[in-house]
Scaffold this motif. Structure first.
Motif, PDB file in Angstrom:
ATOM      1  N   ILE A 228      -4.218  -0.857   4.113  1.00 12.33           N
ATOM      2  CA  ILE A 228      -4.766   0.409   3.625  1.00 12.33           C
ATOM      3  C   ILE A 228      -5.192   1.262   4.807  1.00 12.33           C
ATOM      4  O   ILE A 228      -5.856   0.794   5.731  1.00 12.33           O
ATOM      5  CB  ILE A 228      -5.964   0.158   2.696  1.00 12.33           C
ATOM      6  N   GLY A 229      -4.793   2.518   4.789  1.00 12.38           N
ATOM      7  CA  GLY A 229      -5.202   3.394   5.869  1.00 12.38           C
ATOM      8  C   GLY A 229      -4.728   4.804   5.665  1.00 12.38           C
ATOM      9  O   GLY A 229      -3.961   5.098   4.746  1.00 12.38           O
ATOM     10  N   THR A 230      -5.155   5.677   6.549  1.00 19.16           N
ATOM     11  CA  THR A 230      -4.815   7.090   6.457  1.00 19.16           C
ATOM     12  C   THR A 230      -4.007   7.576   7.649  1.00 19.16           C
ATOM     13  O   THR A 230      -3.794   8.775   7.794  1.00 19.16           O
ATOM     14  CB  THR A 230      -6.099   7.926   6.326  1.00 19.16           C
TER      15      THR A 230
ATOM     16  N   VAL B 136       0.878  -1.169   0.000  1.00 15.66           N
ATOM     17  CA  VAL B 136       0.000   0.000   0.000  1.00 15.66           C
ATOM     18  C   VAL B 136       0.915   1.218   0.000  1.00 15.66           C
ATOM     19  O   VAL B 136       1.891   1.266   0.754  1.00 15.66           O
ATOM     20  CB  VAL B 136      -0.880  -0.008   1.270  1.00 15.66           C
ATOM     21  N   MET B 137       0.640   2.192  -0.853  1.00 12.95           N
ATOM     22  CA  MET B 137       1.478   3.380  -0.943  1.00 12.95           C
ATOM     23  C   MET B 137       0.678   4.614  -0.537  1.00 12.95           C
ATOM     24  O   MET B 137      -0.507   4.743  -0.878  1.00 12.95           O
ATOM     25  CB  MET B 137       2.001   3.565  -2.369  1.00 12.95           C
TER      26      MET B 137
ATOM     27  N   GLY C 141      -5.212  -0.301  -8.187  1.00 13.04           N
ATOM     28  CA  GLY C 141      -6.577  -0.203  -7.717  1.00 13.04           C
ATOM     29  C   GLY C 141      -6.969   1.240  -7.464  1.00 13.04           C
ATOM     30  O   GLY C 141      -6.363   2.163  -7.986  1.00 13.04           O
ATOM     31  N   SER C 142      -7.966   1.410  -6.655  1.00 14.93           N
ATOM     32  CA  SER C 142      -8.508   2.743  -6.426  1.00 14.93           C
ATOM     33  C   SER C 142      -7.501   3.637  -5.717  1.00 14.93           C
ATOM     34  O   SER C 142      -6.742   3.197  -4.856  1.00 14.93           O
ATOM     35  CB  SER C 142      -9.777   2.641  -5.579  1.00 14.93           C
ATOM     36  N   THR C 143      -7.520   4.894  -6.114  1.00 13.46           N
ATOM     37  CA  THR C 143      -6.705   5.908  -5.469  1.00 13.46           C
ATOM     38  C   THR C 143      -7.612   6.797  -4.639  1.00 13.46           C
ATOM     39  O   THR C 143      -8.721   7.123  -5.075  1.00 13.46           O
ATOM     40  CB  THR C 143      -5.962   6.751  -6.515  1.00 13.46           C
ATOM     41  N   TYR C 144      -7.184   7.159  -3.461  1.00 12.55           N
ATOM     42  CA  TYR C 144      -8.041   7.948  -2.597  1.00 12.55           C
ATOM     43  C   TYR C 144      -7.238   9.122  -2.036  1.00 12.55           C
ATOM     44  O   TYR C 144      -6.018   9.044  -1.906  1.00 12.55           O
ATOM     45  CB  TYR C 144      -8.639   7.089  -1.473  1.00 12.55           C
TER      46      TYR C 144
END
Length: 121
Positions: A101-103, A32-33, A55-58
């Protein structure tokens, strides 16, 4: 994986910059980047990212429509294109790699050294 961020600089408000994050040791597709930034006196905040294998970019709300993350698998490099820059975008920008995945910072295991972006008004 080792990460090397570059491309920062001084730009006027409304201008653009493209940051690069070159990965070595392993392909970034295994991770995950994410891109983070830290302004003086503030906590490091999430800017945007994508999951393993693409995949999806957020993005965080404050950069949606202005910033775009892209990737070049052949160069093992991730980019952060920043348009319509504002003085409040001034910060040290970091790229990071993780497995979840995370913020939040704690979800990322590997960090680049950071590159300074300064937006003048």
């Amino acid at each position: 994986v080792q990460l090397q961020a570059s491309g920062g600089g001084l730009v006027q408000a409304g201008g653009s910059l493209r940051l690069s994050c070159a990965a070595s040791g392993r392909t970034f597709s295994s991770y995950v980047m994410g891109w983070f930034r830290q302004a003086p006196g503030k906590e490091r905040e999430f800017v945007g990212g994508f999951g393993r294998g693409g995949g999806s970019t957020y993005y965080t709300d404050s950069v949606k429509g202005r910033f775009t993350i892209s990737r070049d698998v052949a160069k093992n490099t991730v980019y952060l294109q920043m348009n319509s820059l504002k003085p409040e975008d001034t910060a040290v920008y970091y790229c990071a790699a993780g497995t979840v995945i995370g913020t939040t910072q704690t979800q990322y295991d590997y960090w680049g050294q950071g590159t300074q972006v300064t937006v003048s008004s």
